[in-house]
Structures are given as structure tokens and as C-alpha cells.
Design a protein around this motif. Structure first.
Motif, mmCIF file in Angstrom:
data_model
loop_
_atom_site.group_PDB
_atom_site.id
_atom_site.type_symbol
_atom_site.label_atom_id
_atom_site.label_comp_id
_atom_site.label_asym_id
_atom_site.label_seq_id
_atom_site.Cartn_x
_atom_site.Cartn_y
_atom_site.Cartn_z
ATOM 1 N N LYS A 95 0.829 -1.207 0.000
ATOM 2 C CA LYS A 95 0.000 0.000 0.000
ATOM 3 C C LYS A 95 0.865 1.259 0.000
ATOM 4 C CE LYS A 95 -4.180 -1.834 2.200
ATOM 5 N NZ LYS A 95 -5.068 -1.759 3.390
ATOM 6 N N GLU A 96 1.965 1.239 0.757
ATOM 7 C CA GLU A 96 2.864 2.385 0.791
ATOM 8 C C GLU A 96 3.428 2.671 -0.595
ATOM 9 O OE1 GLU A 96 5.829 1.473 3.665
ATOM 10 O OE2 GLU A 96 4.465 1.593 5.381
ATOM 11 N N ASN A 97 3.821 1.615 -1.305
ATOM 12 C CA ASN A 97 4.349 1.778 -2.658
ATOM 13 C C ASN A 97 3.288 2.320 -3.603
ATOM 14 O OD1 ASN A 97 7.262 0.511 -3.290
ATOM 15 N ND2 ASN A 97 6.349 -0.625 -1.601
ATOM 16 N N ILE A 98 2.077 1.778 -3.511
ATOM 17 C CA ILE A 98 0.988 2.187 -4.398
ATOM 18 C C ILE A 98 0.606 3.644 -4.147
ATOM 19 C CG2 ILE A 98 -1.453 1.777 -4.939
ATOM 20 C CD1 ILE A 98 -0.836 -1.227 -4.184
ATOM 21 N N ASP A 99 0.709 4.092 -2.900
ATOM 22 C CA ASP A 99 0.369 5.474 -2.560
ATOM 23 C C ASP A 99 1.373 6.471 -3.129
ATOM 24 O OD1 ASP A 99 -1.945 4.867 -1.204
ATOM 25 O OD2 ASP A 99 -0.994 4.807 0.769
ATOM 26 N N ARG A 100 2.620 6.062 -3.262
ATOM 27 C CA ARG A 100 3.651 7.017 -3.664
ATOM 28 C C ARG A 100 4.069 6.924 -5.122
ATOM 29 N NH1 ARG A 100 8.678 4.742 -4.084
ATOM 30 N NH2 ARG A 100 8.981 2.685 -3.164
ATOM 31 N N LYS A 101 3.576 5.923 -5.846
ATOM 32 C CA LYS A 101 4.019 5.752 -7.230
ATOM 33 C C LYS A 101 2.895 5.175 -8.077
ATOM 34 C CE LYS A 101 8.261 4.339 -7.796
ATOM 35 N NZ LYS A 101 9.467 3.478 -7.920
ATOM 36 N N VAL A 158 -4.734 -6.138 -2.002
ATOM 37 C CA VAL A 158 -3.850 -5.398 -2.908
ATOM 38 C C VAL A 158 -4.601 -5.047 -4.188
ATOM 39 C CG1 VAL A 158 -1.783 -5.521 -4.349
ATOM 40 C CG2 VAL A 158 -1.721 -6.418 -2.011
ATOM 41 N N LEU A 159 -5.298 -6.031 -4.746
ATOM 42 C CA LEU A 159 -6.054 -5.839 -5.980
ATOM 43 C C LEU A 159 -7.079 -4.724 -5.827
ATOM 44 C CD1 LEU A 159 -7.106 -6.587 -8.792
ATOM 45 C CD2 LEU A 159 -8.274 -8.557 -7.760
ATOM 46 N N LYS A 160 -7.850 -4.761 -4.746
ATOM 47 C CA LYS A 160 -8.885 -3.742 -4.530
ATOM 48 C C LYS A 160 -8.261 -2.364 -4.306
ATOM 49 C CE LYS A 160 -10.984 -6.318 -1.362
ATOM 50 N NZ LYS A 160 -11.960 -6.773 -0.333
ATOM 51 N N TYR A 161 -7.137 -2.330 -3.592
ATOM 52 C CA TYR A 161 -6.460 -1.067 -3.292
ATOM 53 C C TYR A 161 -5.950 -0.416 -4.573
ATOM 54 C CZ TYR A 161 -3.981 2.133 -0.137
ATOM 55 O OH TYR A 161 -3.562 3.237 0.564
#
Length: 244
Positions: A45-51, A73-76
């Protein structure tokens, strides 16, 4: 000149087995593709939020998630970036699991063991689909925006109407423009119409630039239509808004 279509693509691999992470990373990473790895749901989630990720590959079972971390992860990912391709892999799959993965928006579903060659084929297929969609959207947007890249700055000229009926195509194209950029300029001199959806797209692009450390400026004069739209919507009251 057109923007560089070989800008770095970002892939995220999520698995709680480090040997699998490193093996997939070694296989998929190259001069045009940057691969990040995450061993936990929180790290993912941290990675998805920043990139922004072009593709996310996730194992279904992650430690500490009641064996359904991959679905989280998929839903996020899909909530934040519906166009991102997601591959779900699992060593404990069945028909119901596969159906749920596709229902949640997975692009591919594989049961372990899955070879790196299969993953490469899927990623290459996604790239072909992405390029075809981009070409189609660019043709649809010929009367809405033009793009130039000079002296390290990518300039987007908004012309005609920036309204809700073009919102999805404009949003996808702007995301591509911001990928790998250092400086971006928006020119709204020739904008003839803009609604709240159009302003929201510009604001979202501004926030994305701040998250990626991309410098964004407004170039040229603001059209009367743009100025009125900003004033009437109240967007200019937002701290740090480039429209101020």
C-alpha cells in the motif's frame, strides 16, 4: 515533438517469499522497466500510494492477512488506478478464487508454479493493449489537447472543451505524460469550455505532480473561460492551487 514513449514503466511485485520476489524482479526489470518489491500488504500500500504502477503482480496469500492479502492489494490498486493491470498468482487456487479475482478487476490469474516467461508474456501483452488504447485516446483528443516536449519540459496545450465527456481519456493521457517527467506546463489560453470534471482532472494532475516531485506550472495567459470556471467552482480557494 511527441513525448518519449519509452519512459520508465513501473511494476510492483507483492509476495511474502523473498526468493520469488527477487527472481521475478531479475526477470522483469530492464532499462525501460523499474520493478519494486513488497513482502507485506502494508508495504504494498505504501508503494501504491507514492508511485503510479503500470502493472502489479501479487500473490494471493500474504502473511498476516488471513490468506487474502492479494485481494486487498487488488482492490487497493483498482480503487486508485482502475487502468493498472493486476496479475494474481496463488498456490491455493480454485474456480471460485479465480472468479473472485476476475470480478475484482484482475487482468490475469495464474496458479503456481508460474514461470517468469508466462509473466513476461502477460506484461508484453498488457504493453500492446496499453499502446493501442493510448493511440486511440490520442486520436480522440486531437481537438482537446496537444503535447510538446522541449528543453526538458512537457507542455500540454488545452484547446476546445475540457468537459466530463472526455474526462477518462484526458486523465489517462495526463498520467502517461507525467510518468518520467521532471517539469510539466499546462497552457489554457485556448480553452473554450471547462466544467467541474475538467477542473478536477487538472487538480488531480497537480496533486500527482507534488507526489512525484514533478514541477508543474501554468504557461501563458489564462483564458476568461478558465478563470471564470475556477472562480465559480471555488477551486482557487484551495491552498497551493496553481490556478491562484
Amino acid at each position: 515533438s511527441s513525448i518519449n514513449r519509452q519512459a520508465m514503466k513501473n511494476i510492483l511485485i507483492v509476495d511474502d517469499e523473498s526468493d520469488i520476489l527477487l527472481g521475478f524482479k531479475k526477470s522483469l526489470e530492464n532499462k525501460e522497466t523499474k520493478v519494486d518489491i513488497a513482502e507485506t500488504l502494508d508495504h504494498a500500500k505504501e508503494n501504491i500510494d507514492r508511485k503510479d504502477y503500470y502493472c502489479v503482480i501479487t500473490d494471493l496469500r500474504l502473511s498476516g492477512t488471513m490468506n487474502e492479502g492479494g485481494f486487498e492489494v487488488l482492490k487497493y490498486v483498482k480503487k486508485r488506478s482502475p487502468s493498472t493491470y493486476v496479475i494474481v498468482i496463488t498456490g491455493h487456487g480454485n474456480a471460485a478464487t479465480m472468479q473472485e479475482a476476475y470480478a475484482l478487476g484482475a487482468s490475469e490469474y495464474f496458479e503456481k508454479p508460474v514461470s517468469t516467461a508466462i509473466l513476461k508474456d502477460s506484461v508484453n501483452k498488457f504493453e500492446t493493449q496499453r499502446m493501442e488504447k493510448m493511440i486511440e485516446e490520442r486520436e480522440q483528443l486531437a481537438d482537446v489537447m496537444k503535447i510538446e516536449s522541449t528543453n526538458g519540459t512537457r507542455t500540454v496545450y488545452f484547446i476546445g472543451s475540457l468537459t466530463i465527456d472526455r474526462a477518462a481519456a484526458v486523465r489517462n493521457t495526463l498520467s502517461e505524460i507525467l510518468t518520467g517527467a521532471q517539469t510539466v506546463a499546462f497552457n489554457v489560453e485556448s480553452l473554450s469550455e471547462i466544467d467541474v470534471a475538467g477542473l478536477q482532472i487538472l487538480c488531480a494532475a497537480h496533486r500527482s505532480c507534488e507526489q512525484r516531485n514533478v514541477r508543474l506550472t501554468l504557461k501563458g495567459q489564462r483564458s476568461a473561460v478558465f478563470t471564470a470556471g475556477v472562480r465559480e467552482s471555488g477551486f482557487a480557494r484551495h491552498a497551493g492551487c496553481i490556478a491562484q
